[in-house]
Design an enzyme around this catalytic site. Structure first.
Site, PDB file in Angstrom:
ATOM      1  N   LYS A 182       0.831  -1.209   0.000  1.00 43.73           N
ATOM      2  CA  LYS A 182       0.000   0.000   0.000  1.00 43.73           C
ATOM      3  C   LYS A 182       0.867   1.260   0.000  1.00 43.73           C
ATOM      4  O   LYS A 182       2.050   1.213   0.301  1.00 43.73           O
ATOM      5  CB  LYS A 182      -0.929   0.010   1.215  1.00 43.73           C
TER       6      LYS A 182
HETATM    7  C1  LIG Z   1      -5.262  -4.406   0.627  1.00 43.86           C
HETATM    8  C2  LIG Z   1      -6.692  -4.093   0.661  1.00 43.86           C
HETATM    9  C3  LIG Z   1      -7.525  -4.559   1.703  1.00 43.86           C
HETATM   10  C4  LIG Z   1      -7.071  -5.522   2.743  1.00 43.86           C
HETATM   11  O1  LIG Z   1      -5.961  -5.125   3.459  1.00 43.86           O
HETATM   12  P1  LIG Z   1      -5.041  -6.223   4.197  1.00 43.86           P
HETATM   13  O2  LIG Z   1      -4.177  -5.374   5.086  1.00 43.86           O
HETATM   14  O3  LIG Z   1      -4.279  -6.942   3.138  1.00 43.86           O
HETATM   15  O4  LIG Z   1      -5.945  -7.114   4.972  1.00 43.86           O
HETATM   16  C5  LIG Z   1      -8.849  -4.157   1.717  1.00 43.86           C
HETATM   17  N1  LIG Z   1      -9.345  -3.366   0.767  1.00 43.86           N
HETATM   18  C6  LIG Z   1      -8.603  -2.912  -0.246  1.00 43.86           C
HETATM   19  C7  LIG Z   1      -9.198  -1.999  -1.250  1.00 43.86           C
HETATM   20  C8  LIG Z   1      -7.257  -3.268  -0.344  1.00 43.86           C
HETATM   21  O5  LIG Z   1      -6.512  -2.834  -1.380  1.00 43.86           O
END
Ligand SMILES: *Cc1c(COP(=O)(O)O)cnc(C)c1O
Length: 228
Positions: A182
């Site tokens: 992210k």
């Molecule tokens: C990555 C992501 C998640 C989940 O996050 P994690 O930390 O991997 O559990 C949820 N929603 C979106 C849009 C994402 O890109």
């Protein structure tokens, strides 16, 4: 090869220094670096309550639990996202109604939202695909008109701006992932923000069953920003 913890941007060195300085990685209440992160993230977004959790998925799980979902309740969810935007609602038995997305942005198509609302609809859930914010003003107007909650999944959109305001400053609850791919990462992790103490309290009670829950439930308001 995936290794744990992921060594991105020197994060491994930062964690090592943190431990070498005598800190514990396990913080049981709202103190230390957890409090620092929560306070700063909440302040940047001008929101009252922040809760760090283990992942973006857990932030969404907590947000849906905070809504006090009842059997048969529905959410309207964007059809294009990481699966946990929707699957974390299924954990509580919420029925997920998918709303089609715009072909150019991949975001929830607000022109198709209203026709999906039923008497059981409790919330609208959006994503900001690849950091491009969805049409938050229209979603909010529809949510107000039909008395629905708005849950923002901002896991693609740390510090994205919509009409001069950050993503995550619009919804009743906003969720972010800090997973390693992210825009803002802690290796793994997640956070949710809300201005509603009842939502915050339920989210805390779900995953922080000891010290933090005792503090939170015993003294409503103790985490107001600025209070120690
Ligand atoms: C990555 C992501 C998640 C989940 O996050 P994690 O930390 O991997 O559990 C949820 N929603 C979106 C849009 C994402 O890109």
């Amino acid at each position: 090869m995936h290794r744990w913890p992921p060594d991105i941007l020197g994060l491994g060195d930062a964690v090592k220094k943190y431990i070498d300085d005598g800190n514990s990685l396990s913080i049981r209440d709202r103190s230390g670096v957890i409090k620092e992160l929560e306070d700063r993230f909440a302040a940047i977004h001008d929101r009252k309550y922040a809760l760090t959790v283990s992942s973006g998925t857990m932030a969404l799980c907590s947000a849906f639990f905070a809504m006090d979902p009842q059997p048969g309740d529905e959410i309207i969810c964007t059809a294009f996202s990481f699966h946990s935007t929707a699957s974390s609602a299924r954990i509580w038995g919420l029925n997920v109604i998918f709303c089609d997305v715009e072909p150019d942005t991949g975001n929830i198509d607000v022109s198709k939202l209203e026709r999906l609302i039923t008497l059981r609809t409790k919330a609208v859930v959006s994503n900001d695909m690849w950091g491009h914010p969805c049409d938050k003003d229209v979603i909010l107007a529809i949510c107000r008109k039909y008395d629905l909650l708005y849950i923002e999944d901002c896991s693609h959109a740390h510090f994205s701006e919509y009409k001069g305001k950050y993503s995550g400053t619009f919804g009743d609850i906003a969720c972010w992932s800090f997973q390693s791919l992210k825009f803002l990462s802690g290796g793994e992790g997640g956070i949710l923000l809300t201005d509603n103490f009842a939502f915050y309290e339920r989210a805390v009670l779900l995953g922080h069953y000891s010290w933090r829950s005792l503090q939170t439930a015993a003294t409503p308001g103790f985490t107001e920003l600025g209070a120690s």
